[in-house]
Design a protein around this motif. Structure first.
Motif, PDB file in Angstrom:
ATOM      1  N   GLY A 108      64.713 -37.717  34.178  1.00 24.51           N
ATOM      2  CA  GLY A 108      65.110 -38.428  33.244  1.00 24.51           C
ATOM      3  C   GLY A 108      64.148 -38.333  31.990  1.00 24.51           C
ATOM      4  O   GLY A 108      62.953 -38.432  31.881  1.00 24.51           O
ATOM      5  N   VAL A 109      65.042 -38.602  30.812  1.00 24.39           N
ATOM      6  CA  VAL A 109      64.308 -38.655  29.554  1.00 24.39           C
ATOM      7  C   VAL A 109      64.767 -39.637  28.735  1.00 24.39           C
ATOM      8  O   VAL A 109      66.125 -39.867  28.556  1.00 24.39           O
ATOM      9  N   VAL A 110      63.895 -40.760  28.784  1.00 25.79           N
ATOM     10  CA  VAL A 110      64.244 -41.938  27.858  1.00 25.79           C
ATOM     11  C   VAL A 110      64.233 -41.627  26.688  1.00 25.79           C
ATOM     12  O   VAL A 110      63.048 -41.423  25.890  1.00 25.79           O
ATOM     13  N   GLY A 111      65.209 -41.590  25.764  1.00 28.80           N
ATOM     14  CA  GLY A 111      65.106 -41.129  24.370  1.00 28.80           C
ATOM     15  C   GLY A 111      66.584 -40.952  24.031  1.00 28.80           C
ATOM     16  O   GLY A 111      67.677 -41.179  24.530  1.00 28.80           O
ATOM     17  N   VAL A 142      66.936 -35.374  21.660  1.00 31.82           N
ATOM     18  CA  VAL A 142      66.633 -34.486  22.559  1.00 31.82           C
ATOM     19  C   VAL A 142      67.260 -33.598  23.042  1.00 31.82           C
ATOM     20  O   VAL A 142      67.003 -32.470  23.192  1.00 31.82           O
ATOM     21  N   GLN A 156      66.563 -30.170  20.559  1.00 32.90           N
ATOM     22  CA  GLN A 156      65.428 -29.752  21.005  1.00 32.90           C
ATOM     23  C   GLN A 156      65.569 -28.910  22.218  1.00 32.90           C
ATOM     24  O   GLN A 156      65.027 -27.910  22.345  1.00 32.90           O
ATOM     25  N   ILE A 188      60.332 -39.539  31.985  1.00 30.08           N
ATOM     26  CA  ILE A 188      59.397 -39.431  31.005  1.00 30.08           C
ATOM     27  C   ILE A 188      60.141 -40.172  29.571  1.00 30.08           C
ATOM     28  O   ILE A 188      61.144 -40.151  29.486  1.00 30.08           O
ATOM     29  N   ASN A 189      59.023 -40.829  28.691  1.00 26.53           N
ATOM     30  CA  ASN A 189      59.587 -41.241  27.475  1.00 26.53           C
ATOM     31  C   ASN A 189      59.494 -40.162  26.424  1.00 26.53           C
ATOM     32  O   ASN A 189      58.733 -39.269  26.528  1.00 26.53           O
ATOM     33  N   ASP A 190      60.815 -40.024  25.598  1.00 25.01           N
ATOM     34  CA  ASP A 190      60.597 -39.239  24.384  1.00 25.01           C
ATOM     35  C   ASP A 190      59.715 -39.482  23.491  1.00 25.01           C
ATOM     36  O   ASP A 190      59.801 -40.494  22.795  1.00 25.01           O
ATOM     37  N   GLY A 224      58.600 -37.224  21.136  1.00 29.49           N
ATOM     38  CA  GLY A 224      58.792 -36.223  20.409  1.00 29.49           C
ATOM     39  C   GLY A 224      59.093 -34.709  20.723  1.00 29.49           C
ATOM     40  O   GLY A 224      59.595 -33.969  20.263  1.00 29.49           O
ATOM     41  N   ASP A 225      58.714 -34.670  22.167  1.00 27.06           N
ATOM     42  CA  ASP A 225      58.972 -33.485  22.569  1.00 27.06           C
ATOM     43  C   ASP A 225      59.851 -33.632  23.950  1.00 27.06           C
ATOM     44  O   ASP A 225      59.683 -32.706  24.624  1.00 27.06           O
ATOM     45  N   GLY A 226      60.445 -34.734  24.114  1.00 27.25           N
ATOM     46  CA  GLY A 226      61.404 -34.820  25.437  1.00 27.25           C
ATOM     47  C   GLY A 226      62.409 -33.787  25.570  1.00 27.25           C
ATOM     48  O   GLY A 226      62.546 -33.136  26.727  1.00 27.25           O
TER      49      GLY A 226
END
Ligand SMILES: Cc1cc2nc3c(=O)[nH]c(=O)nc-3n(C[C@H](O)[C@H](O)[C@H](O)COP(=O)(O)OP(=O)(O)OC[C@H]3O[C@@H](n4cnc5c(N)ncnc54)[C@H](O)[C@@H]3O)c2cc1C
Ligand SMILES: Nc1ncnc2c1ncn2[C@@H]1O[C@H](COP(=O)(O)O)[C@@H](O)[C@H]1O
Lengths: 319, 264
Positions: free
Chosen positions: A297-300, A305, A308, B244-246, B248-250
């Motif tokens: 999971g990416v919190v963002g 995201v 990138q 993970i928390n983004d 900047g490189d998420g």
């Protein structure tokens, strides 16, 4: 392998065989002697060759054209075309579930739908499946002498037979039943290029968090060679067409990889994707329920995201 | 017009769902009417309300154990006229064909008071999601079948539905009597209001046994079931999950995860 005849109803779009049919034939070979039934227009030579390569000992053709779109008609002719088969395999769709139900009523067969696998155990068909949004595994035995099993895509690894089977093409006709329903209009939906959602090995889905812009979701799907999915809310907003809907009332998907972008993970949505192999989620809200089932999971913000990730994946492909 | 709506008692979607002895555990505290059957009830009520007062009647029917009465009570709260609960020990463990047989017998029993024009079901019960019952019931009743309706209209003795198939949007018609299964797009179910809830309290629920509707117990239930659940086990939770928390490189980390797993 046994002498049991295992008939596979070929799922095809026009001339093209759907991949899960090849998975079903592969499974059929592990149970007994595979027979393919092709309904609709006459199959092209290339399709027959493919069915042989996957072990079809016979290719039974039921040339009833568009009448095969009627589940009652399809079941009636299938009853004739599968009279010698103890086991009938189909690819799970809303349509084949109707066909399976009608066929079972006509033949006394037991039915398991949405199975992940099937085997003969002491002369009876046993299946495995997941239920309740993939939180339970269930093993079922068919007590009847005949079994109909509809299979979820991506549950068997398709592999051609060691050598192609004879696959003699035989024309079959059954009695067509009286039809009470009339299709008064058909508007074909335009299909995305590439694999259809229900069969795709990779699905990248976007929800309300996309705010209607599917560019990034489509790009990521492209890079991963996958299909695009969506949540119900995105469809209701008119952002993307209906056949992209993943969930309990939309398409149930079981890809190897499911990427949920800006999707909260409501229970109705999860019900249609929770059995996926690996689940990845990108969501700005750390408490979104989708994270409860995400392997990664990416919190963002997906606007940060996804570009990138797409770039990194493209760079790797070129490098 | 007389309409029968079939409603199923299912474990609450949001609750912990489980199995007991090969069948879905259904108890009153965490059970409810299948969500999609609210759309079926709504469809029936809208058809009724479009007709002059007294020209339509709506029945809700459920087949299930003692707790399943909650499903038809909910339907009464939403405004159906009559509720039927078919409850009989012999029904336990039925497969879809057994359930369809019982529901068909219940419809025929209702027909003793006058013909039933329309049977409306949900497109699926959100417990096992088999979507087989509507077809099985249409076959048992030997009526036209219009499934997966995202809209429904009835005029001049003909039902018309629209439906989304994977490759096409279709409009399909059939003469009544017919069975229609509806999706959640068909309408927006109403909420029961205080008045309806109070009124529902005094409406009776008819409880029928298999004998009442002339079904041979040997033809339904676990013994007649063409399938048996051998075992059911909970899926182990996903392990080694990463969040993970983004910072900047998420996106890069996401790509790396996919590559490491061999998924890209
Ligand atoms: C009977 C019934 C059947 C249903 N069937 C289905 C079904 O089959 N399929 C289905 O999907 N739904 C279905 N639903 C609807 C379901 O309950 C949810 O309402 C729906 O899935 C929510 O869609 P969503 O996740 O896109 O929207 P939301 O729940 O609004 O979630 C949007 C998410 O995006 C995140 N987000 C916002 N901005 C960003 C950003 N910039 N970057 C990253 N994340 C962001 C938010 O944090 C939020 O978690 C059904 C409902 C009912 C009642
Ligand atoms: N036991 C039952 N009693 C009443 N209706 C049922 C029952 N089982 C299924 N149904 C109806 O059939 C629809 C589809 O259910 P299913 O085929 O189980 O997915 C439901 O939405 C209900 O309308």
């Amino acid at each position: 392998m046994t002498d049991t005849m295992v008939t596979v109803l070929v799922e095809h779009r026009g001339n093209e065989i759907a991949q899960p049919t090849l998975e079903a034939l592969t499974l059929a070979r592990s149970i007994g002697r595979p027979i393919a039934v092709w309904m609709g227009e006459e199959p092209p030579a290339g399709a027959v060759t493919a069915l042989r390569e996957y072990g079809a000992e016979e290719v039974r053709v039921v040339a009833i054209g568009d009448r095969a779109r009627h589940s009652g008609t399809a079941a009636a002719v299938l009853a004739a075309a599968t009279a010698d088969s103890a086991i009938v395999l189909m690819v799970s769709t809303f349509f084949t579930k109707e066909v399976a139900t009608r066929l079972a009523i006509a033949t006394g067969a037991g039915v398991v739908v949405d199975a992940a696998g099937a085997a003969l155990v002491d002369g009876r068909v046993e299946t495995t499946q997941t239920v309740f949004a993939a939180t339970w595994n269930v093993r079922t035995r068919v007590n009847a002498d005949r079994a109909i099993v509809t299979l979820r895509p991506n549950t068997t690894q398709a592999a051609p037979a060691d050598r192609p089977a004879a696959g003699e093409v035989i024309s079959v006709m059954g009695m067509l039943p009286e039809v009470r329903e009339t299709v008064v209009s058909v508007t074909p939906v335009e299909r995305d290029a590439g694999v259809p959602l229900s069969e795709a090995a990779v699905v990248v889905a976007g929800g309300r968090g996309t705010r209607g812009d599917y560019t990034l979701v489509r790009e990521l799907a492209d890079v991963l060679g996958g299909a695009v999915g969506a949540s119900r809310d995105a469809i209701d907003e008119g952002w993307i067409s209906h056949e992209h809907m993943v969930g309990q009332t939309g398409v149930t998907v079981t890809p190897v990889l499911y990427v949920a972008c800006g999707i909260s993970g409501a229970v109705h949505h999860r019900g249609g994707m929770q059995a996926s192999g690996t689940i990845v989620a990108v969501n700005i809200d750390p408490d979104a329920p989708i994270f409860e089932i995400a392997d990664f999971g990416v919190v963002g913000d997906l606007g940060d995201v996804l570009p990138q990730a797409i770039e990194a994946l493209k760079a790797r492909r070129q490098g | 017009m007389r309409i029968v709506v079939t409603v199923k008692f299912v474990p609450d979607l949001q609750s912990h769902r489980s199995f007991t002895d090969g069948t879905v555990t259904r108890t009153a505290d965490d059970g409810t009417m299948n969500e999609l059957d609210e759309n079926a009830v709504e469809a029936a009520l809208q058809l009724k309300e479009a007709l002059p007062e007294g020209e339509a009647e709506v029945y809700a029917v459920t087949v299930g154990g003692p707790d399943a009465v909650a499903a038809v009570r909910k339907a009464l709260q939403l405004g159906v006229d009559h509720a039927v609960h078919v409850c009989d020990e012999s029904i336990a463990g039925s497969d879809v064909f057994g359930t369809a047989r019982v529901l068909a017998a219940a419809v025929r029993e209702i027909e003793k008071d006058g013909p039933v024009d329309l049977v409306i079901t949900g497109m699926a019960a959100l417990d096992a999601l088999t979507s087989m019952l509507p077809t099985a019931l249409a076959a048992e009743l030997d009526v036209a079948q219009l499934t997966l309706a995202s809209s429904l209209a009835v005029a001049n003795g003909v039902a018309t539905i629209e439906r989304h198939m994977p490759d096409a949007h279709e409009t399909v018609t059939a003469p009544l009597p017919a069975l229609v299964s509806v999706t959640d797009e068909a309408n927006t179910p109403r909420y029961p209001n205080f008045k309806l809830i109070m009124a529902a309290r005094t409406k009776p629920v008819a409880t029928w046994s298999l004998t009442d509707i002339g079904v041979d117990p040997a033809q339904v239930g676990a013994m007649a079931s063409r399938t048996t659940v051998l075992d059911a086990s909970t899926q182990p939770p996903r392990e080694n999950r990463v969040k993970i928390n983004d910072t900047g490189d998420g996106g890069v980390q996401l790509a790396r995860f996919l590559i490491e797993r061999g998924l890209a």
